[in-house]
Design an enzyme around this catalytic site. Structure first.
Site, PDB file in Angstrom:
ATOM      1  N   GLY A 134       0.821  -1.206   0.000  1.00  0.00           N
ATOM      2  CA  GLY A 134       0.000   0.000   0.000  1.00  0.00           C
ATOM      3  C   GLY A 134       0.857   1.260   0.000  1.00  0.00           C
ATOM      4  N   LEU A 150      -1.549   7.236   2.036  1.00  0.00           N
ATOM      5  CA  LEU A 150      -0.822   8.082   2.988  1.00  0.00           C
ATOM      6  C   LEU A 150      -0.127   7.263   4.060  1.00  0.00           C
ATOM      7  CD1 LEU A 150      -3.168  11.142   3.144  1.00  0.00           C
ATOM      8  CD2 LEU A 150      -0.818  11.045   2.305  1.00  0.00           C
ATOM      9  N   ALA A 151      -0.758   6.184   4.536  1.00  0.00           N
ATOM     10  CA  ALA A 151      -0.111   5.376   5.573  1.00  0.00           C
ATOM     11  C   ALA A 151       1.105   4.651   5.004  1.00  0.00           C
ATOM     12  CB  ALA A 151      -1.108   4.382   6.157  1.00  0.00           C
ATOM     13  N   HIS A 157     -21.299   8.325   5.721  1.00  0.00           N
ATOM     14  CA  HIS A 157     -21.042   9.773   5.692  1.00  0.00           C
ATOM     15  C   HIS A 157     -22.307  10.515   5.267  1.00  0.00           C
ATOM     16  CE1 HIS A 157     -19.238  13.589   4.749  1.00  0.00           C
ATOM     17  NE2 HIS A 157     -18.037  13.166   5.056  1.00  0.00           N
ATOM     18  N   SER A 214     -17.505  16.868   0.555  1.00  0.00           N
ATOM     19  CA  SER A 214     -16.715  16.919   1.790  1.00  0.00           C
ATOM     20  C   SER A 214     -17.467  17.499   2.990  1.00  0.00           C
ATOM     21  CB  SER A 214     -15.481  17.776   1.537  1.00  0.00           C
ATOM     22  OG  SER A 214     -14.865  18.090   2.753  1.00  0.00           O
ATOM     23  N   ARG A 249     -20.543  12.459  12.150  1.00  0.00           N
ATOM     24  CA  ARG A 249     -21.171  11.885  10.951  1.00  0.00           C
ATOM     25  C   ARG A 249     -22.274  10.887  11.262  1.00  0.00           C
ATOM     26  NH1 ARG A 249     -15.506  11.210   7.592  1.00  0.00           N
ATOM     27  NH2 ARG A 249     -15.278  13.445   7.310  1.00  0.00           N
ATOM     28  N   HIS A 267     -18.535   5.173   3.693  1.00  0.00           N
ATOM     29  CA  HIS A 267     -17.392   6.049   3.457  1.00  0.00           C
ATOM     30  C   HIS A 267     -16.081   5.574   4.086  1.00  0.00           C
ATOM     31  CE1 HIS A 267     -15.264   9.803   2.859  1.00  0.00           C
ATOM     32  NE2 HIS A 267     -15.024   9.894   4.151  1.00  0.00           N
ATOM     33  N   ARG A 287     -15.559   7.584  13.294  1.00  0.00           N
ATOM     34  CA  ARG A 287     -14.382   8.447  13.107  1.00  0.00           C
ATOM     35  C   ARG A 287     -14.819   9.885  12.907  1.00  0.00           C
ATOM     36  NH1 ARG A 287     -11.972  10.733   8.706  1.00  0.00           N
ATOM     37  NH2 ARG A 287     -12.991   9.450   7.134  1.00  0.00           N
TER      38      ARG A 287
END
Ligand SMILES: Cc1cc2nc3c(=O)[nH]c(=O)nc-3n(C[C@H](O)[C@H](O)[C@H](O)COP(=O)(O)OP(=O)(O)OC[C@H]3O[C@@H](n4cnc5c(N)ncnc54)[C@H](O)[C@@H]3O)c2cc1C
Length: 667
Positions: free
Chosen positions: A41, A44-45, A267, A285, A338, A430, A464
């Site tokens: 992967g 970003l991680a 979301h 967003s 959310r 989401h 989250r």
């Protein structure tokens, strides 16, 4: 089987991470050169982890199924990334970010991890600014912030509506530096199909070269899975089409426990479903809730007239509109978390107030923001007598500067101008809060197998908060894993390179080959999408925004039947040993057909409502989630035993020593 040992360090909460970093073992620079790490992967991680690990001196191999590391799904992230910098001087602090995250997750996350996340959040911004990430700035040049749901401060750093893209370009350039140095070897268009264990430790992977169809063996001393979330088990979601659970699921089948699979995020602000032809949903967003006000008509007859096209939303007087979030949750208004906003939208639509043809949409309206910004601008320009037309034009310019690309995207998809008429939105799948169970070092229950970013269950509990996924992925990759992985690898400084000729590699490759052959041998009656859509419908209707015992039991049965039919009758054209995108899809859907079942089992086991997990049987009189802290204050970590519905439950009790368990309220 592996024991569930969270390895949270002792000591005061705020000192745990520093103490841990001081206590854990290190690998010296010369020894790092002899150690190989596979990172699956490059979102970003994964990108931040591989760049940092290579910078430290380890030999890193990265894998992704896209044609470039920077095509990872993280590129889609729009709204921003949180950090407790308190640039606004509005009362933010590390503690407040920690508190908001625990509360936002409805008290179902691990205290020590969340506190560490809040601590390192500030470093993330400095790191990214140093890489050249063009965060939005205020007039004076300082970094700008905005608010996201579930908080009362502005701590979200952003780059217009393209924050993920800009952050990923930063991480990717850090990766590229290491690729050039030869410290990272990047394998694109490669998909990990299995994890290889040698003597119980993760020592490599079997990957398929998606261009040639060939199977490859790759070895390493540790394997990091940064493979994103599994929300596409619902078929329709805001994820990219390729997002899947395969790597995590393959690790699960090899012994990694899967935690809280039923914790998924729906979301509230997505473009509503328009019909059966659709394969993708589009997010608008959450940042839009800074300025957009959510409403439906107050009267059923107005909602009906709007649905029939006899009335326009702009014709409805203020007093005929129900700004239901502002009404129900005055303290947080449109910026409730959310899960709360999604349920409230569903409640209004189920009661008959939906505003599109399907009855499943509410309005997100920018009119007041446009006029408010326009008036401010007119004042600063000295145009005290500006008329409404002028004020509106000035306001639209400001809204365009903040959210222009999102408005443009909306207009392209819906063919309506959101500056002139309110957006129509509805909740959609989401994000996955559940994922591979990891200890404080981010190691799964398989020694040497780590999980980072959305792929682990980590820090978000049952819900989250917005802009916290990017924060967590980058925290894991830049600031946690590079420290904690050394503690494990310190035992490997004399191991030497791992041979891919070991019988364990041979056996794993054989298993993968047989699985691929089995997929190709279906009778050819139905396409892969046919099964994926069917699975998605079961998931949405019975394991979606609200769940009940009967529906979940039905889902478990129906998914098992669907899986059986899939293997008998799936159609995969093309060849086994060549590029074959249907085969890729089939392999992913096969794993979703197992995960879906475990998801329902997990939701059935959790006889409470918390965050995004809403069991109809457990709700307050006002329709809010009703937690059961006495019996369910635990992480449910499932051990694979052969059939998903027979997975064995392990519990990690959640201990709250620094935060008082309360009923979550946003009123
Ligand atoms: C539309 C949208 C907007 C969002 N906006 C925000 C936001 O504003 N703020 C925020 O905090 N969060 C946001 N999120 C959530 C956030 O973007 C993700 O949670 C986050 O980017 C996930 O990053 P990751 O590195 O964990 O995984 P991903 O970016 O999903 O990367 C997964 C990587 O794993 C690779 N991979 C997967 N399986 C395999 C395999 N078997 N073999 C080889 N490679 C594999 C892929 O190729 C890819 O490189 C948004 C999400 C969506 C869908």
């Amino acid at each position: 089987m592996a024991k569930l040992e969270s390895r949270v360090p002792n000591g005061p909460l705020a000192e745990k991470w520093s103490k841990h970093k001081n206590d854990i073992r290190l690998v010296n620079p010369a020894n790092k050169r002899n150690i190989d790490i596979i990172v699956i992967g490059t979102g970003l991680a994964g990108a931040s982890a591989s760049a940092s690990l290579a910078e430290l001196g380890y030999n890193v191999k990265t894998f992704c199924y896209q044609d470039s590391p920077r095509r990872a799904h993280s590129i889609a992230a729009q709204g921003g990334v949180n950090a407790a910098k308190n640039y606004q001087g509005d009362g933010d602090s590390v503690y407040r970010l920690f508190y908001d995250t625990i509360k936002g997750g409805d008290y179902r996350s691990r205290e020590a991890n969340v506190h560490r996340l809040a601590e390192v959040s500030t470093n993330i911004i400095d790191q990214c600014v140093a890489q050249g990430v063009p965060f939005a700035r205020e007039y004076g040049g300082l970094l700008d912030n905005r608010s996201f749901g579930g908080v009362q401060v502005s701590r979200t750093f952003y780059a217009k509506g393209q924050t993920g893209q800009q952050l990923l370009l930063g991480a990717y350039s850090a990766m590229n530096r290491q690729i050039q140095r030869g410290k990272i070897k990047s394998y694109t268009r490669h998909e990990m199909l299995d994890l290889v264990l040698v003597d119980g430790k993760a020592r490599g992977i079997i990957a398929r070269n998606l261009v040639t169809g060939e199977l490859e063996r790759h070895s390493a001393h540790a394997v990091v899975l940064a493979t994103g979330g599994y929300g596409n088990v619902f078929y329709l979601s805001t994820y990219c089409m390729g997002a899947n659970v395969m790597a995590a699921w393959r690790a699960h089948r090899r012994g990694a426990h899967f935690a809280n699979p039923c914790f998924t995020q729906i979301h509230p602000t997505c473009i509503p479903v328009s019909g059966d032809h659709q394969s993708k949903l589009t997010l608008m967003s959450e940042s839009l809730r800074n300025d957009g006000r959510i409403w439906v008509p107050k009267k059923l007859e107005d909602a009906k007239a709007i649905r029939e096209g006899k009335l326009r939303p702009t014709d409805l007087a203020e007093e005929d509109r129900d700004y239901y979030l502002e009404r129900r949750y005055p303290a947080f208004g449109n910026l409730v978390p959310r899960d709360v906003a999604s349920r409230a939208a569903k409640e209004r639509c189920d009661a008959g107030f939906g505003v599109n043809k399907t009855g499943e949409a509410v309005y997100l309206d920018f009119d007041s923001a446009i006029m408010r910004y326009g008036r401010e601008k007119a004042n600063t320009m000295g145009l005290k007598d500006a008329d409404d037309k002028k004020v509106r034009a000035l306001g639209e310019e400001i809204v365009e500067a903040k959210y222009g690309n999102l408005f443009q995207m909306y207009e392209k998809i819906v063919n309506e101008n959101p500056y002139k008429t309110p957006m129509k939105i509805y909740p959609a799948v989401h994000y996955a809060m559940g994922g591979l169970w990891v200890d404080y070092n981010l190691m799964t229950t398989i020694p040497g197998c780590y999980a980072a970013g959305e792929a682990n269950f980590s820090d978000h509990g049952a819900n989250r908060l917005g802009a916290s996924a990017l924060m967590q992925g980058l925290a894991d990759g830049y600031f946690v894993l590079p420290y904690t992985i050394g503690d494990y690898l310190a035992d490997d400084i004399q191991t030497g390179s791992i041979s891919t000729d070991l019988p364990e590699f041979e056996a794993a490759e054989k298993e993968v080959k047989e699985r691929l052959e089995k997929l190709m041998s279906g009778s050819g009656k139905h396409s892969v999408d046919y099964y994926h859509k069917k699975l998605g419908k079961i998931m949405w209707n019975k394991c979606g925004m609200s769940r009940n015992e009967q529906g979940l039991n039905e889902a478990i049965k129906e998914i098992a039947e669907l899986r059986e039919d899939f293997y008998k009758n799936v159609r995969i054209p093309g060849e086994l040993n060549a590029m074959n995108s249907e085969l890729e899809k089939a392999h992913r859907v096969a794993d979703f057909l197992e995960l879906g079942e475990l998801f329902a089992v997990d939701a059935l086991n959790r006889n409470e409502s918390c965050g995004g997990h809403f069991r109809e049987e457990y709700q307050t009189e006002e329709g809010e989630a009703l937690r059961d802290d006495e019996n369910y204050r635990y992480v449910a970590a499932w051990e694979y035993t052969g059939v998903p519905s027979e997975a064995k439950l392990h519990k990690e009790e959640l201990v709250y020593e620094n935060i008082e368990l309360k009923t979550r309220s946003y009123k």
